[in-house]
Scaffold this motif. Sequence first.
Motif, PDB file in Angstrom:
ATOM      1  N   LEU A  11      24.248  48.681 -16.045  1.00  0.00           N
ATOM      2  CA  LEU A  11      24.563  48.184 -14.707  1.00  0.00           C
ATOM      3  C   LEU A  11      23.453  47.356 -14.065  1.00  0.00           C
ATOM      4  O   LEU A  11      23.614  46.869 -12.937  1.00  0.00           O
ATOM      5  CB  LEU A  11      24.934  49.362 -13.794  1.00  0.00           C
ATOM      6  CG  LEU A  11      26.180  50.150 -14.237  1.00  0.00           C
ATOM      7  CD1 LEU A  11      26.262  51.459 -13.490  1.00  0.00           C
ATOM      8  CD2 LEU A  11      27.438  49.329 -14.036  1.00  0.00           C
ATOM      9  N   GLY A  12      22.322  47.212 -14.748  1.00  0.00           N
ATOM     10  CA  GLY A  12      21.284  46.321 -14.276  1.00  0.00           C
ATOM     11  C   GLY A  12      20.349  46.883 -13.213  1.00  0.00           C
ATOM     12  O   GLY A  12      19.538  46.152 -12.642  1.00  0.00           O
ATOM     13  N   TYR A  13      20.410  48.187 -12.930  1.00  0.00           N
ATOM     14  CA  TYR A  13      19.577  48.798 -11.879  1.00  0.00           C
ATOM     15  C   TYR A  13      18.358  49.491 -12.471  1.00  0.00           C
ATOM     16  O   TYR A  13      18.424  50.057 -13.574  1.00  0.00           O
ATOM     17  CB  TYR A  13      20.391  49.817 -11.073  1.00  0.00           C
ATOM     18  CG  TYR A  13      21.436  49.185 -10.172  1.00  0.00           C
ATOM     19  CD1 TYR A  13      21.122  48.833  -8.862  1.00  0.00           C
ATOM     20  CD2 TYR A  13      22.735  48.979 -10.636  1.00  0.00           C
ATOM     21  CE1 TYR A  13      22.092  48.268  -8.037  1.00  0.00           C
ATOM     22  CE2 TYR A  13      23.699  48.400  -9.827  1.00  0.00           C
ATOM     23  CZ  TYR A  13      23.372  48.048  -8.525  1.00  0.00           C
ATOM     24  OH  TYR A  13      24.318  47.478  -7.707  1.00  0.00           O
ATOM     25  N   GLU A  14      17.265  49.466 -11.706  1.00  0.00           N
ATOM     26  CA  GLU A  14      16.077  50.251 -12.055  1.00  0.00           C
ATOM     27  C   GLU A  14      16.261  51.672 -11.526  1.00  0.00           C
ATOM     28  O   GLU A  14      17.024  51.909 -10.575  1.00  0.00           O
ATOM     29  CB  GLU A  14      14.824  49.630 -11.428  1.00  0.00           C
ATOM     30  CG  GLU A  14      14.532  48.209 -11.895  1.00  0.00           C
ATOM     31  CD  GLU A  14      14.095  48.138 -13.349  1.00  0.00           C
ATOM     32  OE1 GLU A  14      13.771  49.202 -13.914  1.00  0.00           O
ATOM     33  OE2 GLU A  14      14.071  47.031 -13.919  1.00  0.00           O
ATOM     34  N   LEU A  15      15.557  52.629 -12.128  1.00  0.00           N
ATOM     35  CA  LEU A  15      15.711  54.031 -11.740  1.00  0.00           C
ATOM     36  C   LEU A  15      15.336  54.263 -10.275  1.00  0.00           C
ATOM     37  O   LEU A  15      16.014  55.012  -9.570  1.00  0.00           O
ATOM     38  CB  LEU A  15      14.862  54.927 -12.644  1.00  0.00           C
ATOM     39  CG  LEU A  15      15.181  54.892 -14.154  1.00  0.00           C
ATOM     40  CD1 LEU A  15      14.281  55.887 -14.888  1.00  0.00           C
ATOM     41  CD2 LEU A  15      16.639  55.202 -14.420  1.00  0.00           C
ATOM     42  N   PHE A  16      14.245  53.605  -9.801  1.00  0.00           N
ATOM     43  CA  PHE A  16      13.785  53.862  -8.436  1.00  0.00           C
ATOM     44  C   PHE A  16      14.783  53.360  -7.390  1.00  0.00           C
ATOM     45  O   PHE A  16      14.743  53.765  -6.231  1.00  0.00           O
ATOM     46  CB  PHE A  16      12.404  53.228  -8.201  1.00  0.00           C
ATOM     47  CG  PHE A  16      12.425  51.712  -8.209  1.00  0.00           C
ATOM     48  CD1 PHE A  16      12.704  51.008  -7.044  1.00  0.00           C
ATOM     49  CD2 PHE A  16      12.141  51.003  -9.371  1.00  0.00           C
ATOM     50  CE1 PHE A  16      12.705  49.614  -7.048  1.00  0.00           C
ATOM     51  CE2 PHE A  16      12.151  49.614  -9.372  1.00  0.00           C
ATOM     52  CZ  PHE A  16      12.440  48.910  -8.214  1.00  0.00           C
ATOM     53  N   GLU A  17      15.703  52.469  -7.791  1.00  0.00           N
ATOM     54  CA  GLU A  17      16.699  51.948  -6.861  1.00  0.00           C
ATOM     55  C   GLU A  17      17.840  52.944  -6.643  1.00  0.00           C
ATOM     56  O   GLU A  17      18.632  52.790  -5.716  1.00  0.00           O
ATOM     57  CB  GLU A  17      17.286  50.634  -7.379  1.00  0.00           C
ATOM     58  CG  GLU A  17      16.288  49.503  -7.499  1.00  0.00           C
ATOM     59  CD  GLU A  17      16.923  48.240  -8.061  1.00  0.00           C
ATOM     60  OE1 GLU A  17      17.273  47.357  -7.246  1.00  0.00           O
ATOM     61  OE2 GLU A  17      17.070  48.148  -9.298  1.00  0.00           O
ATOM     62  N   ILE A  18      17.923  53.941  -7.486  1.00  0.00           N
ATOM     63  CA  ILE A  18      19.098  54.813  -7.498  1.00  0.00           C
ATOM     64  C   ILE A  18      18.772  56.243  -7.083  1.00  0.00           C
ATOM     65  O   ILE A  18      19.532  56.859  -6.315  1.00  0.00           O
ATOM     66  CB  ILE A  18      19.735  54.807  -8.913  1.00  0.00           C
ATOM     67  CG1 ILE A  18      20.217  53.387  -9.236  1.00  0.00           C
ATOM     68  CG2 ILE A  18      20.879  55.795  -9.012  1.00  0.00           C
ATOM     69  CD1 ILE A  18      20.708  53.210 -10.642  1.00  0.00           C
ATOM     70  N   VAL A  19      17.704  56.807  -7.611  1.00  0.00           N
ATOM     71  CA  VAL A  19      17.394  58.223  -7.369  1.00  0.00           C
ATOM     72  C   VAL A  19      17.267  58.491  -5.868  1.00  0.00           C
ATOM     73  O   VAL A  19      16.613  57.754  -5.137  1.00  0.00           O
ATOM     74  CB  VAL A  19      16.088  58.616  -8.091  1.00  0.00           C
ATOM     75  CG1 VAL A  19      15.706  60.049  -7.736  1.00  0.00           C
ATOM     76  CG2 VAL A  19      16.261  58.473  -9.608  1.00  0.00           C
ATOM     77  N   GLY A  20      17.945  59.559  -5.435  1.00  0.00           N
ATOM     78  CA  GLY A  20      17.935  59.956  -4.034  1.00  0.00           C
ATOM     79  C   GLY A  20      19.076  59.379  -3.223  1.00  0.00           C
ATOM     80  O   GLY A  20      19.265  59.734  -2.054  1.00  0.00           O
ATOM     81  N   LYS A  21      19.872  58.515  -3.838  1.00  0.00           N
ATOM     82  CA  LYS A  21      20.990  57.888  -3.125  1.00  0.00           C
ATOM     83  C   LYS A  21      22.320  58.377  -3.692  1.00  0.00           C
ATOM     84  O   LYS A  21      22.374  59.008  -4.742  1.00  0.00           O
ATOM     85  CB  LYS A  21      20.882  56.369  -3.217  1.00  0.00           C
ATOM     86  CG  LYS A  21      19.605  55.824  -2.579  1.00  0.00           C
ATOM     87  CD  LYS A  21      19.503  54.328  -2.730  1.00  0.00           C
ATOM     88  CE  LYS A  21      18.202  53.805  -2.124  1.00  0.00           C
ATOM     89  NZ  LYS A  21      18.054  52.343  -2.281  1.00  0.00           N
TER      90      LYS A  21
END
Length: 360
Positions: free
Chosen positions: A47-57
Amino acid sequence: MLRLINSNIIESAKLFELITNHLKDLIILFDKQFSIIYISPSVKRLLGYELFEIVGKKMEHIFAIDEPLLIGEPQILGYQHKHRDEKLMLESLIKPVFLNENLECYLAILRDVDIRESLRKELERALKKEKSLTEHKSKLISMASHEMKSPLATISSSLELLSIYLQEDEHAKFISLERHIEKMQTQLDRLNSIVDELLLTEKNNSYHQAVILERLDLVKVIGSVIKESFSEADQKKISVKCIEAEIYIDSNKILLHHIFKNLIENALKYSKPEKSKIQVLIEPSKSQVDVSVKDNGIGIHPLEKDKLFDRFYRSNRTTEITGFGIGLSVVKECATMLDARVSIKSSIDKGSTFKISFPK
């Protein structure tokens, strides 16, 4: 001891990281509020996302999911790709994780099914198109058959009148017009029969009408079909064998007529004139009655057996024999309407045997 435990934990963590880094599927851990506490590195590839962009959301805030996530059952949703306008179809399965009988978190495994879903949608479109074409074809056949009935009736009436006039005209008898009128009437009856069969099968396919059954003597029905549908010359080529004088089944006279007329007609048509010996064998048992129509004609190629009952199908080996290719399809459809089974045994240039098994 503590050092050993710590070593095992480190090794397990390395092993887990190794697996998740190379896994094509996406692994996600949610907390109780469904915020993401872990997501596998494959999210960048998928999906083209980095891990830090997702965790916690939450999932819907990142991937623009249209439907709520389901627990405990497979679910296919579109996930928005970071760098493309399109959505990727992922199949997910979310399971609760318990620790000491208390809900700890949720584990989700997501798999890329974009190609599969694209193929499924393409197949659905193709099936829908095929269904539409089949419906149009059925309407066309039904309409054409109905339209043909009126001129056929007019021609038939005119032939009857001509025959009457010729009987009163002494001069006409000398030019043998009566014989030609008989040939025309024979072909007209044949065409009428084809139209009736088309209408019969189309009506059943379109409306799935219930078949009205009655107690019938199968031996008598077959005898009547042979007498009514075939010339005296052809009747001499047909032999009927049965160990009993009467065999009763619950059936439909019209459908039986179409079945046996077409089977015997085909047997005569595809047999060489000098070998036209048709055997009709009636064999009753406790639960069913088998009727076999055997010829010694050109036979059927093994590769053609699956297509044999398709409407308008004609074998390449029968191009010199006239026909529309609907006879056996009518046999199959009428047999199906009567809960009867059709089977074939055939050898090329040695003949064919068509067997219909009727329930008693």
